[in-house]
Motif scaffolding. Structure first.
Motif, short mmCIF file in Angstrom:
data_model
loop_
_atom_site.label_atom_id
_atom_site.label_comp_id
_atom_site.label_asym_id
_atom_site.label_seq_id
_atom_site.Cartn_x
_atom_site.Cartn_y
_atom_site.Cartn_z
N ALA A 60 1.13 7.45 -9.17
CA ALA A 60 0.32 6.62 -8.45
C ALA A 60 0.05 7.28 -7.19
O ALA A 60 -1.04 7.29 -6.81
CB ALA A 60 0.97 5.38 -8.22
N LEU A 61 0.94 8.00 -6.82
CA LEU A 61 0.72 8.70 -5.37
C LEU A 61 -0.37 9.92 -5.70
O LEU A 61 -1.34 9.93 -4.96
CB LEU A 61 2.05 9.93 -5.26
N HIS A 62 -0.34 10.52 -6.97
CA HIS A 62 -1.50 11.61 -7.23
C HIS A 62 -2.79 10.68 -7.40
O HIS A 62 -3.79 10.90 -6.90
CB HIS A 62 -1.17 12.13 -8.72
N ILE A 63 -2.74 9.55 -8.17
CA ILE A 63 -3.93 8.69 -8.14
C ILE A 63 -4.46 8.32 -6.77
O ILE A 63 -5.80 8.45 -6.73
CB ILE A 63 -3.62 7.52 -8.91
N SER A 64 -3.67 8.07 -5.98
CA SER A 64 -3.93 7.56 -4.39
C SER A 64 -4.63 8.91 -3.90
O SER A 64 -5.86 8.69 -3.02
CB SER A 64 -2.71 7.24 -3.86
N VAL A 65 -4.05 9.97 -3.98
CA VAL A 65 -4.81 11.28 -3.23
C VAL A 65 -5.86 11.56 -3.96
O VAL A 65 -6.98 11.90 -3.30
CB VAL A 65 -3.65 12.40 -3.25
N GLY A 66 -6.09 11.31 -5.27
CA GLY A 66 -7.43 11.86 -5.91
C GLY A 66 -8.52 10.81 -5.54
O GLY A 66 -9.72 11.35 -5.18
N ALA A 67 -8.12 9.61 -4.95
CA ALA A 67 -9.18 8.74 -4.51
C ALA A 67 -9.55 9.12 -3.04
O ALA A 67 -10.75 9.14 -2.94
CB ALA A 67 -8.55 7.31 -4.47
N ALA A 68 -8.71 9.60 -2.31
CA ALA A 68 -8.97 10.17 -1.08
C ALA A 68 -9.88 11.48 -1.03
O ALA A 68 -10.79 11.66 -0.51
CB ALA A 68 -7.70 10.48 -0.28
N VAL A 69 -9.63 12.27 -2.28
CA VAL A 69 -10.27 13.49 -2.37
C VAL A 69 -12.03 13.22 -2.73
O VAL A 69 -12.86 13.89 -2.39
CB VAL A 69 -9.75 14.38 -3.47
N LEU A 70 -12.01 12.14 -3.63
CA LEU A 70 -13.33 11.66 -4.08
C LEU A 70 -14.06 11.15 -2.73
O LEU A 70 -15.15 11.74 -2.64
CB LEU A 70 -13.36 10.42 -5.09
N ASN A 71 -13.57 10.38 -1.88
CA ASN A 71 -14.10 9.94 -0.57
C ASN A 71 -14.59 11.27 0.28
O ASN A 71 -15.65 11.18 0.99
CB ASN A 71 -13.37 9.19 0.15
#
Length: 327
Positions: A60-71
């Protein structure tokens, strides 16, 4: 092509957009570092804001960071760059989850990018009932395409499969509220008063479903005095399943990119979303969430979609708190 300056003002805009992304328990487990020689903005995991009881592998940490990268990618395009995103760029640095190179201007705007950028600031997770009004098929097709653009898949299960997924989520929610480690950790992320700008404010918690049909996460962990009054949720919830072909850290990051792309595209169309992650926190239940009729694949998160109030923003760390020269 115009010359773009990666100066303090641009960094402020880029990182402000990145930290507006969703994260598990609003933990915001990221840090940013600029490599000026290569005009590269590095995105690193902040393990100090991990949630080990709910997320022992850091998925879930990776998913969270991936969402930040998209933004971050959307904001870079908004400012005129052609960002080059590399995931897990250095195997010797496992906490360096992404690198976004910003050394070239875009030849032309990416279609739809301005709408996505504006949606960054209006996207909020919703923990309240939806109206039950159906989401048009054309919008759902666009959301499926948004996930596909990030090498992930968004499935829209039928009535029977939705009921099965809600049953798994309810079982996971029961475990979360009775398991001491999960219960303690979940409660520790509730914020009141002058608490730090991460976690979930008590005022942002939603009610439980009066009919017991839709299992909403209970951050208060069976403390009845802190519950809002129960409310009736939509009778036929629309649940979307976000999945990846494999289940590596890179897949988790891509799931985060896809999740945020879907959420921003939904926001553009006025569609609200809430995230059902409970079953993902129990390995057996997560395996059970896969639809066997679809063949191999790994479910990463369930997304509840519909129409309703815009929702209230949750606090975010200031740019100065997540952007720094230290490594």
């Amino acid at each position: 092509m115009p010359t773009l300056a990666l100066d303090a003002a641009a960094l402020e805009k880029l990182v402000s957009a990145a930290v507006a992304a969703p994260s598990i328990h609003n933990s915001q487990p990221w840090r940013f570092h600029l490599q000026p020689d290569t005009s590269t903005l590095e995105v690193r995991a902040d393990r100090g804001r991990a949630v080990p009881a709910a997320d022992p592998r850091g998925r879930a940490l990776h998913i969270s960071v991936g969402a930040a990268v998209l933004n971050l990618r959307v904001a870079a395009r908004h400012l005129g760059w052609a960002p080059e995103v590399r995931l897990l760029p250095d195997p010797a640095e496992p906490d360096l989850l992404a690198a976004v190179r910003l050394d070239g201007a875009a030849a032309a705007p990416v279609p739809g990018s301005e709408w996505l950028y504006e949606a960054i600031w209006r996207r909020h997770s919703i923990r309240t009932p939806f109206t039950g009004e159906p989401v048009p098929p054309t919008v759902l097709d666009e959301l499926v395409g948004a996930a596909g653009a990030e090498d992930a898949a968004l499935h829209l299960p039928d009535h029977a499969e939705t009921a099965r997924l809600l049953h798994l989520t309810a079982e996971a929610e029961r475990r979360n509220t009775t398991d001491e480690a999960q219960r303690t950790e979940s409660r520790s992320w509730i914020r009141t008063g002058d608490a730090p700008p991460y976690g979930v404010p008590l005022a942002a918690l939603g009610p439980q479903d009066l009919a017991g049909h839709l299992p909403v996460r209970d951050f208060t962990a069976i403390h009845a005095a802190e519950h809002q009054a129960p409310a009736l949720f939509e009778h036929e919830p629309l649940i979307a399943v976000l999945a990846t072909e494999h289940d590596t850290p890179e897949d988790w990051l891509r799931a985060g990119l896809a999740l945020e792309h879907v959420l921003l595209a939904a926001t553009v169309h006025g569609v609200r979303a809430s995230l059902l992650h409970q079953a993902m926190e129990w390995p057996h239940l997560r395996r059970e969430a896969r639809d066997p009729h679809r063949g191999p694949g790994y479910v990463q998160i369930l997304i509840r979609l519909g129409y309703g109030p815009e929702g209230a923003p949750t606090p975010r760390l200031a740019v100065r708190d997540v952007l720094g020269p230290e490594l």
